[in-house]
Design a protein around this motif. Structure first.
Motif, mmCIF file in Angstrom:
data_model
loop_
_atom_site.group_PDB
_atom_site.id
_atom_site.type_symbol
_atom_site.label_atom_id
_atom_site.label_comp_id
_atom_site.label_asym_id
_atom_site.label_seq_id
_atom_site.Cartn_x
_atom_site.Cartn_y
_atom_site.Cartn_z
ATOM 1 N N LEU A 217 5.774 -2.853 -0.456
ATOM 2 C CA LEU A 217 4.637 -2.566 0.414
ATOM 3 C C LEU A 217 4.393 -1.069 0.530
ATOM 4 C CD1 LEU A 217 2.419 -3.482 2.322
ATOM 5 C CD2 LEU A 217 4.120 -3.613 4.159
ATOM 6 N N ALA A 218 5.468 -0.296 0.685
ATOM 7 C CA ALA A 218 5.325 1.161 0.759
ATOM 8 C C ALA A 218 4.696 1.699 -0.523
ATOM 9 C CB ALA A 218 6.684 1.813 1.002
ATOM 10 N N ALA A 219 5.117 1.162 -1.679
ATOM 11 C CA ALA A 219 4.585 1.612 -2.955
ATOM 12 C C ALA A 219 3.096 1.300 -3.079
ATOM 13 C CB ALA A 219 5.360 0.960 -4.100
ATOM 14 N N ARG A 221 0.907 0.868 -0.524
ATOM 15 C CA ARG A 221 0.179 1.758 0.389
ATOM 16 C C ARG A 221 0.061 3.163 -0.204
ATOM 17 N NH1 ARG A 221 3.669 -0.429 5.169
ATOM 18 N NH2 ARG A 221 5.047 1.205 4.395
ATOM 19 N N GLY A 222 1.171 3.666 -0.761
ATOM 20 C CA GLY A 222 1.142 5.000 -1.349
ATOM 21 C C GLY A 222 0.204 5.088 -2.531
ATOM 22 N N ALA A 223 0.229 4.072 -3.395
ATOM 23 C CA ALA A 223 -0.629 4.068 -4.586
ATOM 24 C C ALA A 223 -2.104 4.070 -4.207
ATOM 25 C CB ALA A 223 -0.308 2.850 -5.458
ATOM 26 N N MET A 224 -2.481 3.230 -3.234
ATOM 27 C CA MET A 224 -3.882 3.162 -2.826
ATOM 28 C C MET A 224 -4.329 4.458 -2.140
ATOM 29 S SD MET A 224 -5.100 0.282 -3.903
ATOM 30 C CE MET A 224 -4.087 0.698 -5.340
ATOM 31 N N GLY A 225 -3.453 5.020 -1.313
ATOM 32 C CA GLY A 225 -3.798 6.259 -0.624
ATOM 33 C C GLY A 225 -3.981 7.412 -1.590
ATOM 34 N N PHE A 226 -3.059 7.542 -2.546
ATOM 35 C CA PHE A 226 -3.171 8.642 -3.506
ATOM 36 C C PHE A 226 -4.340 8.414 -4.457
ATOM 37 C CE2 PHE A 226 -1.407 11.202 -7.172
ATOM 38 C CZ PHE A 226 -1.660 12.421 -6.563
ATOM 39 N N GLY A 227 -4.630 7.156 -4.756
ATOM 40 C CA GLY A 227 -5.811 6.858 -5.567
ATOM 41 C C GLY A 227 -7.081 7.313 -4.888
ATOM 42 N N TYR A 343 8.871 4.082 -5.946
ATOM 43 C CA TYR A 343 7.757 4.461 -5.082
ATOM 44 C C TYR A 343 6.843 5.479 -5.779
ATOM 45 C CZ TYR A 343 5.205 6.580 -1.187
ATOM 46 O OH TYR A 343 4.219 7.070 -0.377
ATOM 47 N N MET A 344 7.433 6.527 -6.345
ATOM 48 C CA MET A 344 6.617 7.603 -6.905
ATOM 49 C C MET A 344 5.906 7.180 -8.188
ATOM 50 S SD MET A 344 6.736 9.976 -4.687
ATOM 51 C CE MET A 344 5.758 11.143 -5.632
ATOM 52 N N VAL A 345 6.513 6.298 -8.975
ATOM 53 C CA VAL A 345 5.816 5.775 -10.159
ATOM 54 C C VAL A 345 4.548 5.044 -9.725
ATOM 55 C CG1 VAL A 345 5.913 4.043 -11.988
ATOM 56 C CG2 VAL A 345 7.798 5.645 -11.699
ATOM 57 N N CYS A 346 4.685 4.176 -8.742
ATOM 58 C CA CYS A 346 3.514 3.452 -8.237
ATOM 59 C C CYS A 346 2.499 4.417 -7.620
ATOM 60 C CB CYS A 346 3.940 2.411 -7.208
ATOM 61 S SG CYS A 346 4.955 1.088 -7.891
ATOM 62 N N TYR A 347 2.983 5.415 -6.929
ATOM 63 C CA TYR A 347 2.136 6.415 -6.276
ATOM 64 C C TYR A 347 1.214 7.087 -7.287
ATOM 65 C CZ TYR A 347 1.269 10.181 -2.816
ATOM 66 O OH TYR A 347 0.709 11.066 -1.915
ATOM 67 N N PHE A 348 1.796 7.529 -8.399
ATOM 68 C CA PHE A 348 0.986 8.252 -9.380
ATOM 69 C C PHE A 348 0.207 7.329 -10.300
ATOM 70 C CE2 PHE A 348 3.263 11.808 -7.781
ATOM 71 C CZ PHE A 348 2.391 12.869 -7.962
ATOM 72 N N MET A 349 0.656 6.100 -10.465
ATOM 73 C CA MET A 349 -0.188 5.134 -11.168
ATOM 74 C C MET A 349 -1.444 4.855 -10.352
ATOM 75 S SD MET A 349 2.570 2.455 -12.806
ATOM 76 C CE MET A 349 1.274 1.440 -13.512
ATOM 77 N N GLY A 350 -1.289 4.773 -9.035
ATOM 78 C CA GLY A 350 -2.456 4.629 -8.170
ATOM 79 C C GLY A 350 -3.383 5.822 -8.280
ATOM 80 N N GLY A 351 -2.797 7.031 -8.344
ATOM 81 C CA GLY A 351 -3.609 8.230 -8.529
ATOM 82 C C GLY A 351 -4.371 8.219 -9.837
#
Length: 399
Positions: A217-219, A221-227, A343-351
């Motif tokens: 869930l954290a991943a 949220r982070g992915a959508m926010g950074f996107g 988390y960070m992989v998902c974060y930047f994939m969202g970006g």
């Protein structure tokens, strides 16, 4: 004299070294954003074509997070960082002297892959810190990383406008040479904490990704926010180049300073966890993220509207980011580097996805279409939080 059988002491000098170097290294990923218009003009291609540059950089960063950062648990970290910095320098020099689009695209991807050193520093700081200072020390390094992201756009905008976009990447390569010397001379070595094979290391990363609902869930949220944030910063340069602004690269880059105000304010969100739950703090952060798009859309033809919107989007995103990390680091496991990797992989994939969709939206519908993409990403993060936060469970993780 320190040996590999003992942990080095985390002195203030070493902590500040990692903080400053985190900002310098992560900045490599963001120099390109205010320079896209200049690059498009230089190569005489459409804006949508050069928009692939930040997409490839972010995808590269996600690959580096997935395949390089876990090695921090297995290899001598100082040696890993020094080798990685050599590759960073080579990628930046390729970008500086690229004379074709394919060279730009390859260099951009390689810059992203190799500029992951801050995500090796963060677990180092966590491992070397005393329990009472751990949160504060990690927060300091993360603030350095954040300032590198935001100030890179401001700096590259000015350099690009007055000395050209190639000069910016040449200066970045010089900065990485200084970084290499600093790491070689000043950074202590740290003993690995994982003795299995690389394959088993990667399997444990996948196990965490599959079995930890709180991390999943954290991943998301982070992915959508950074996107959402990537959507606005990738296309902002094109929006400000036209009517009624007709702004240059330096003005576009200055929005990085604007965002710094909101993002630095987010650094204090952790102090509110005595009064509010993590669930509440993430909810309020994502609500700010959603509301920011009202200013970005309705104030799109005024500097004041865009400034307020950018401050709010950075405030909301960084507040949610800090609380996301607080949430998943509470999982009972010592595999903190691998939690951070997922988390960070998902974060930047969202970006990357936000950047890609925003470029398409700009081409098809201009700024209103970009705002629709960003608002949708923000809403998805908020909806997921409201629907799934109350039901997530904490599992026992791999060590």
């Amino acid at each position: 004299m320190q040996t590999l059988s003992s942990k080095p002491q985390l002195t203030p000098a070493i902590l500040w070294l990692m903080t400053i170097l985190s900002g310098l290294v992560v900045a490599n990923n963001y120099y390109n954003q205010p320079l896209l218009g200049l690059i498009a003009t230089d190569f005489q291609v459409a804006e949508s074509t050069v928009s692939k540059i930040p997409v490839l950089t972010q995808l590269g960063y996600a690959c580096g997070l997935l395949f390089i950062v876990p090695l921090g648990d297995k290899l001598l970290r100082k040696r890993l960082i020094l080798f990685d910095l050599v590759l960073v320098i080579a990628a930046l020099l390729l970008m500086t002297f690229a004379d074709s689009l394919w060279m730009l695209f390859v260099a951009s991807f390689c810059i992203g892959v190799t500029s992951v050193i801050p995500q090796i520093f963060v677990p180092m700081v966590a491992e070397l810190s005393q329990p009472k200072n751990k949160s504060a020390n990690i927060g300091l390094v993360m603030s350095g990383l954040l300032m590198g992201i935001l100030l890179s756009r401001f700096f590259s905008g000015i350099v690009g406008q007055y000395w050209g976009w190639r000069t910016m990447f040449g200066l970045a390569a010089g900065g990485m040479i200084v970084t290499w010397l600093s790491v070689f001379l000043l950074l202590p070595e740290l003993k690995p904490n994982f003795k299995g094979s690389y394959l088993s290391l990667m399997r444990s990363v996948w196990h965490l990704a599959k079995t930890e609902p709180k991390l999943q869930l954290a991943a998301f949220r982070g992915a959508m926010g950074f996107g959402a944030m990537s959507a606005v910063f990738t296309t902002l340069v094109f929006h400000l180049e036209g009517a009624p602004f007709y702004a240059g690269a330096s003005i576009v880059g200055s929005f990085g300073l604007v965002g710094a105000a909101g993002a630095l304010a987010a650094a204090f969100v952790g102090r509110l966890n005595q009064r509010f739950t993590i669930y509440q703090l993430i909810y309020y952060s994502l609500l700010v993220l959603v509301l920011s798009w009202g200013f970005i859309y309705f104030g799109r033809n005024t500097y004041i509207g865009l400034v307020i919107g950018i401050i709010l989007i950075d405030l909301g995103l960084q507040s949610a980011h800090i609380m996301n990390q607080t949430d998943y680091f509470s999982i009972p496991t010592n595999a903190t580097s691998r939690l951070n990797t997922v988390y960070m992989v998902c974060y930047f994939m969202g970006g990357s996805l936000g950047t890609y969709l925003a470029a398409l939206a700009w081409q098809q519908g201009g700024w209103p279409a970009v705002c629709a993409v960003g608002a949708l990403f923000s809403l998805l993060a908020l909806i997921a939080h409201l629907v799934f936060s109350k039901h997530k469970k904490v599992n026992t993780s791999v060590s």
